[in-house]
Write an enzyme that holds these catalytic residues in place. Structure first.
Site, PDB file in Angstrom:
ATOM      1  N   GLU A  73      44.120 -10.570  48.391  1.00 50.74           N
ATOM      2  CA  GLU A  73      44.186  -9.494  47.594  1.00 50.74           C
ATOM      3  C   GLU A  73      45.952  -8.967  48.620  1.00 50.74           C
ATOM      4  O   GLU A  73      46.111  -7.733  48.450  1.00 50.74           O
ATOM      5  CB  GLU A  73      43.435  -8.508  48.719  1.00 50.74           C
ATOM      6  CG  GLU A  73      42.139  -8.474  48.517  1.00 50.74           C
ATOM      7  CD  GLU A  73      41.544  -7.475  48.331  1.00 50.74           C
ATOM      8  OE1 GLU A  73      40.602  -7.783  49.822  1.00 50.74           O
ATOM      9  OE2 GLU A  73      40.348  -7.205  47.284  1.00 50.74           O
ATOM     10  N   HIS A  92      42.709  -2.206  54.988  1.00 53.18           N
ATOM     11  CA  HIS A  92      42.078  -1.761  53.249  1.00 53.18           C
ATOM     12  C   HIS A  92      40.420  -2.840  53.435  1.00 53.18           C
ATOM     13  O   HIS A  92      40.469  -3.386  54.744  1.00 53.18           O
ATOM     14  CB  HIS A  92      42.570  -3.322  52.519  1.00 53.18           C
ATOM     15  CG  HIS A  92      41.534  -3.221  51.251  1.00 53.18           C
ATOM     16  ND1 HIS A  92      40.879  -2.355  50.063  1.00 53.18           N
ATOM     17  CD2 HIS A  92      41.306  -4.923  51.158  1.00 53.18           C
ATOM     18  CE1 HIS A  92      39.918  -2.663  49.421  1.00 53.18           C
ATOM     19  NE2 HIS A  92      39.943  -4.192  49.446  1.00 53.18           N
ATOM     20  N   HIS A  94      36.003  -2.125  53.238  1.00 52.12           N
ATOM     21  CA  HIS A  94      34.692  -2.580  52.683  1.00 52.12           C
ATOM     22  C   HIS A  94      33.463  -1.706  53.208  1.00 52.12           C
ATOM     23  O   HIS A  94      32.674  -1.986  53.142  1.00 52.12           O
ATOM     24  CB  HIS A  94      34.580  -3.960  51.755  1.00 52.12           C
ATOM     25  CG  HIS A  94      35.446  -4.285  50.819  1.00 52.12           C
ATOM     26  ND1 HIS A  94      34.739  -6.142  50.709  1.00 52.12           N
ATOM     27  CD2 HIS A  94      36.751  -4.366  50.493  1.00 52.12           C
ATOM     28  CE1 HIS A  94      35.804  -6.777  49.956  1.00 52.12           C
ATOM     29  NE2 HIS A  94      36.572  -5.351  49.933  1.00 52.12           N
ATOM     30  N   TYR A 119      40.965  17.402  59.375  1.00 51.08           N
ATOM     31  CA  TYR A 119      41.212  16.280  60.006  1.00 51.08           C
ATOM     32  C   TYR A 119      41.406  15.024  58.843  1.00 51.08           C
ATOM     33  O   TYR A 119      42.133  14.677  58.857  1.00 51.08           O
ATOM     34  CB  TYR A 119      40.863  15.401  61.328  1.00 51.08           C
ATOM     35  CG  TYR A 119      41.169  16.384  62.256  1.00 51.08           C
ATOM     36  CD1 TYR A 119      42.205  15.257  63.140  1.00 51.08           C
ATOM     37  CD2 TYR A 119      40.180  17.273  63.190  1.00 51.08           C
ATOM     38  CE1 TYR A 119      42.743  15.989  64.277  1.00 51.08           C
ATOM     39  CE2 TYR A 119      41.079  17.655  64.108  1.00 51.08           C
ATOM     40  CZ  TYR A 119      42.470  17.431  64.846  1.00 51.08           C
ATOM     41  OH  TYR A 119      42.733  17.573  65.613  1.00 51.08           O
ATOM     42  N   HIS A 159      34.641  -0.657  44.790  1.00 53.03           N
ATOM     43  CA  HIS A 159      35.571  -1.859  46.001  1.00 53.03           C
ATOM     44  C   HIS A 159      35.266  -1.315  47.397  1.00 53.03           C
ATOM     45  O   HIS A 159      34.770  -1.874  48.203  1.00 53.03           O
ATOM     46  CB  HIS A 159      36.448  -2.326  45.113  1.00 53.03           C
ATOM     47  CG  HIS A 159      37.323  -3.266  45.824  1.00 53.03           C
ATOM     48  ND1 HIS A 159      38.723  -4.263  44.929  1.00 53.03           N
ATOM     49  CD2 HIS A 159      37.239  -3.848  46.537  1.00 53.03           C
ATOM     50  CE1 HIS A 159      38.810  -5.053  45.958  1.00 53.03           C
ATOM     51  NE2 HIS A 159      38.449  -4.344  47.102  1.00 53.03           N
TER      52      HIS A 159
HETATM   53 ZN    ZN Z   1      38.848  -5.602  49.083  1.00 52.58          ZN
END
Ligand code: ZN
Length: 206
Positions: A73, A92, A94, A119, A159
């Site tokens: 990625e 990133h 999941h 926040y 995703h």
């Molecule tokens: Zn991913």
């Protein structure tokens, strides 16, 4: 911070994220901008078991300078860094609740999660939804690039979230705030919750 200290900090934050089950298996990746390139967690690596010496070091053309081969990625991170020099780190994940929200049918693609807490508004702000692309599809990088200049956080449909910050810790705290707010959003589903008003939001932003 020296590069060796940044590598140690990536390992520390990766372990913390993994141990709290904010991402599972070999999913999720962390990157940090350096003066002479950038660091990214390697492909098929578990965030809970990173080795500082094996973290991938890349140049801006995507060439591997040091360490193991990078996460597949990588192009997604590169697309975000290109939008703003103030982005110093990207996380990133999941993460379960954020992914769950990204699969809902009736969310607003321009701002997926409503303003539930102060926040969330300060750390995440607005959260656009990027349409679904298969893993590794370069079009995902293009789609993220179009929005990342205006939004430091985006949610990839079916995703997970991608969050940029002015430091690694800032990016980690923002993605955690996002995940917790996604959990609140799901908990409140069907309860007609009170959201922050426009006035309350502009007060936070000023
Ligand atoms: Zn991913």
């Amino acid at each position: 911070m020296k590069e060796s200290q940044i590598r140690e900090r990536i390992v520390h934050q990766g372990k913390s994220i993994f141990q709290r089950r904010l991402t599972a298996g070999s999913s999720g990746n962390i990157s940090v901008r350096l003066d002479d390139g950038w660091l990214l967690t390697p492909t098929n690596s578990c965030l809970g078991e990173l080795d500082p010496a094996k973290i991938s070091k890349l140049d801006w053309a995507g060439n591997l300078l040091d360490g193991d081969p990078p996460s597949k990625e990588h192009f997604l991170h590169n697309a975000v860094y290109r939008q703003r020099s103030s982005y110093k780190a990207i996380v990133h994940l999941h993460s379960t609740h954020s992914v769950a929200v990204s699969c809902l049918p009736d969310i607003n693609p321009e701002n997926v999660i409503p303003p539930l807490t102060a926040y969330y508004v300060m750390r995440v702000g607005t959260l656009p939804l990027i349409p679904y692309f298969r893993p590794g599809d370069q079009k995902l990088g293009e789609a993220i690039g179009k929005l990342a200049g205006k939004h430091s956080s985006v949610l990839l449909a079916n995703h997970g979230p991608v969050v940029a910050g002015t430091s690694l810790d800032a990016a980690v705290y923002a993605i955690e705030e996002l995940e917790e707010t996604a959990k609140l959003y799901l908990l409140l589903h069907g309860f007609n919750p009170r959201y922050l008003t426009e006035d309350q939001i502009s007060e936070l932003r000023s």
